[in-house]
Design a protein around this motif. Structure first.
Motif, mmCIF file in Angstrom:
data_model
loop_
_atom_site.group_PDB
_atom_site.id
_atom_site.type_symbol
_atom_site.label_atom_id
_atom_site.label_comp_id
_atom_site.label_asym_id
_atom_site.label_seq_id
_atom_site.Cartn_x
_atom_site.Cartn_y
_atom_site.Cartn_z
ATOM 1 N N PHE A 137 0.842 -1.203 0.000
ATOM 2 C CA PHE A 137 0.000 0.000 0.000
ATOM 3 C C PHE A 137 0.873 1.249 0.000
ATOM 4 O O PHE A 137 0.666 2.177 -0.771
ATOM 5 N N THR A 138 1.822 1.271 0.865
ATOM 6 C CA THR A 138 2.912 2.249 0.829
ATOM 7 C C THR A 138 4.180 1.513 1.251
ATOM 8 O O THR A 138 4.103 0.471 1.899
ATOM 9 N N THR A 139 5.319 2.032 0.895
ATOM 10 C CA THR A 139 6.574 1.363 1.216
ATOM 11 C C THR A 139 6.699 1.156 2.726
ATOM 12 O O THR A 139 6.570 2.102 3.511
ATOM 13 N N GLY A 140 6.915 -0.082 3.111
ATOM 14 C CA GLY A 140 7.076 -0.398 4.519
ATOM 15 C C GLY A 140 5.777 -0.655 5.258
ATOM 16 O O GLY A 140 5.782 -1.111 6.403
ATOM 17 N N TYR A 141 4.635 -0.387 4.609
ATOM 18 C CA TYR A 141 3.340 -0.659 5.247
ATOM 19 C C TYR A 141 3.076 -2.155 5.188
ATOM 20 O O TYR A 141 3.297 -2.787 4.145
ATOM 21 N N PRO A 142 2.606 -2.760 6.264
ATOM 22 C CA PRO A 142 2.512 -4.232 6.314
ATOM 23 C C PRO A 142 1.325 -4.831 5.561
ATOM 24 O O PRO A 142 0.957 -5.969 5.813
ATOM 25 N N LYS A 143 0.721 -4.104 4.641
ATOM 26 C CA LYS A 143 -0.412 -4.632 3.883
ATOM 27 C C LYS A 143 -0.265 -4.265 2.412
ATOM 28 O O LYS A 143 0.338 -3.246 2.063
ATOM 29 N N THR A 144 -0.838 -5.111 1.550
ATOM 30 C CA THR A 144 -0.857 -4.793 0.125
ATOM 31 C C THR A 144 -2.015 -3.845 -0.171
ATOM 32 O O THR A 144 -2.899 -3.618 0.667
ATOM 33 N N ILE A 145 -2.016 -3.312 -1.394
ATOM 34 C CA ILE A 145 -3.131 -2.456 -1.821
ATOM 35 C C ILE A 145 -4.444 -3.230 -1.742
ATOM 36 O O ILE A 145 -5.462 -2.710 -1.271
ATOM 37 N N ALA A 146 -4.415 -4.485 -2.179
ATOM 38 C CA ALA A 146 -5.633 -5.296 -2.176
ATOM 39 C C ALA A 146 -6.180 -5.475 -0.769
ATOM 40 O O ALA A 146 -7.399 -5.388 -0.536
ATOM 41 N N GLN A 147 -5.298 -5.757 0.183
ATOM 42 C CA GLN A 147 -5.751 -5.943 1.559
ATOM 43 C C GLN A 147 -6.377 -4.669 2.108
ATOM 44 O O GLN A 147 -7.405 -4.717 2.790
ATOM 45 N N ARG A 148 -5.781 -3.538 1.800
ATOM 46 C CA ARG A 148 -6.329 -2.266 2.296
ATOM 47 C C ARG A 148 -7.659 -1.955 1.625
ATOM 48 O O ARG A 148 -8.598 -1.470 2.283
ATOM 49 N N VAL A 149 -7.773 -2.229 0.334
ATOM 50 C CA VAL A 149 -9.030 -1.983 -0.370
ATOM 51 C C VAL A 149 -10.154 -2.848 0.211
ATOM 52 O O VAL A 149 -11.285 -2.378 0.394
ATOM 53 N N GLN A 150 -9.858 -4.098 0.518
ATOM 54 C CA GLN A 150 -10.874 -5.002 1.032
ATOM 55 C C GLN A 150 -11.352 -4.639 2.423
ATOM 56 O O GLN A 150 -12.352 -5.181 2.898
ATOM 57 N N GLU A 151 -10.652 -3.728 3.084
ATOM 58 C CA GLU A 151 -11.093 -3.266 4.400
ATOM 59 C C GLU A 151 -12.200 -2.224 4.306
ATOM 60 O O GLU A 151 -12.814 -1.876 5.313
ATOM 61 N N LEU A 152 -12.463 -1.706 3.112
ATOM 62 C CA LEU A 152 -13.553 -0.745 2.944
ATOM 63 C C LEU A 152 -14.877 -1.401 3.311
ATOM 64 O O LEU A 152 -15.140 -2.556 2.964
ATOM 65 N N GLY A 153 -15.735 -0.656 3.965
ATOM 66 C CA GLY A 153 -16.983 -1.230 4.449
ATOM 67 C C GLY A 153 -17.991 -1.584 3.382
ATOM 68 O O GLY A 153 -18.898 -2.372 3.628
ATOM 69 N N GLY A 154 -17.858 -1.026 2.187
ATOM 70 C CA GLY A 154 -18.876 -1.239 1.171
ATOM 71 C C GLY A 154 -18.584 -2.354 0.203
ATOM 72 O O GLY A 154 -19.218 -2.429 -0.853
ATOM 73 N N ILE A 155 -17.625 -3.247 0.524
ATOM 74 C CA ILE A 155 -17.257 -4.313 -0.397
ATOM 75 C C ILE A 155 -17.689 -5.665 0.158
ATOM 76 O O ILE A 155 -17.356 -6.023 1.285
ATOM 77 N N ARG A 156 -18.425 -6.394 -0.668
ATOM 78 C CA ARG A 156 -18.844 -7.748 -0.306
ATOM 79 C C ARG A 156 -17.840 -8.775 -0.803
ATOM 80 O O ARG A 156 -17.493 -9.713 -0.105
ATOM 81 N N ASP A 157 -17.384 -8.614 -2.039
ATOM 82 C CA ASP A 157 -16.446 -9.544 -2.645
ATOM 83 C C ASP A 157 -15.796 -8.853 -3.838
ATOM 84 O O ASP A 157 -16.334 -7.880 -4.379
#
Length: 227
Positions: A137-157
């Motif tokens: 997601f950002t350099t050194g951040y412990p999550k990928t972009i996909a993992q951060r996106v999936q944390e959004l409340g409006g996503i089912r799958d």
């Protein structure tokens, strides 16, 4: 007693096409195979099923432009006139984590504006989503972009697919009141009639299905499309 309400109805049809693909084996081929104790392979059937499945997928996304029945045109998720649309502002395959969040959030807010404040299923390009799953997601951040996106409340799958274009996001509220698949006939392969021993063996693979997109009197629609 209270005065009763009577809803107003207006008919909006969804054409239901029949998709078919045929294949055959010559009667001599079959006889020769049987004489050697084996059957011809099933590649003809597999090819026909793949062709029908791809046609159904294309119809779900784009409809069938040549089909209009009693003024009702065949549309898909990508071109239905009532869908909610916006332009994707960045190239997703190379975008930053913050840019990804902004694009997905803006797509979901199209649904929120039409009073669909429920989790939605997102369809993304395969290569775009692979980039998101393999990039921090950002350099050194412990999550990928996909993992951060999936944390959004409006996503089912989230469903990645090659048939979705690069930089394209389709968000769907999977509720029968918003969208459903009209299944007139599941995919099946049947033999055609043979009248004589020397007739070839002919088969047809058929299916009848279409996506029905629903919307209310105020044109609120459960599909958001960023492209």
């Amino acid at each position: 007693g209270a005065r009763t309400d009577k809803p107003d109805f207006s008919y909006v049809g969804t054409p239901l096409p029949i998709i078919d693909s045929t294949f055959s084996y010559g009667w001599r081929e079959v006889a020769a195979a049987e004489s050697e104790g084996f059957m011809l392979d099933a590649s003809g059937r597999a090819n026909a099923m793949r062709k029908v499945a791809e046609a159904l997928e294309g119809g779900a996304l784009n409809g069938y432009a040549t089909i209009t029945v009693n003024g009702n045109t065949s549309y898909g998720l990508r071109n239905h006139p009532k869908r909610n649309t916006r332009s994707t502002g960045v190239t997703l395959n190379g975008a930053t984590g913050a840019q990804w969040l902004a694009e997905i959030t803006a797509t979901l807010k199209l649904l929120h504006a039409d009073n669909f404040k429920v989790p939605a299923t997102l369809y993304l390009n395969w290569s775009d989503w692979f980039y998101a799953t393999s990039t921090e997601f950002t350099t050194g951040y412990p999550k990928t972009i996909a993992q951060r996106v999936q944390e959004l409340g409006g996503i089912r799958d989230i469903v990645p697919a090659d048939s979705i274009n690069a930089n394209e996001v389709i968000a769907i509220v999977k509720d029968r009141r918003a969208v459903q698949v009209l299944n007139g006939m599941p995919m099946a392969t049947t033999p055609k009639m043979r009248a004589n021993p020397q007739d070839d063996y002919e088969f047809v693979t058929m299916a009848a299905a279409a996506v029905e997109v629903k919307y209310d009197k105020n044109d609120n629609c459960g599909i958001a499309h960023s492209s």
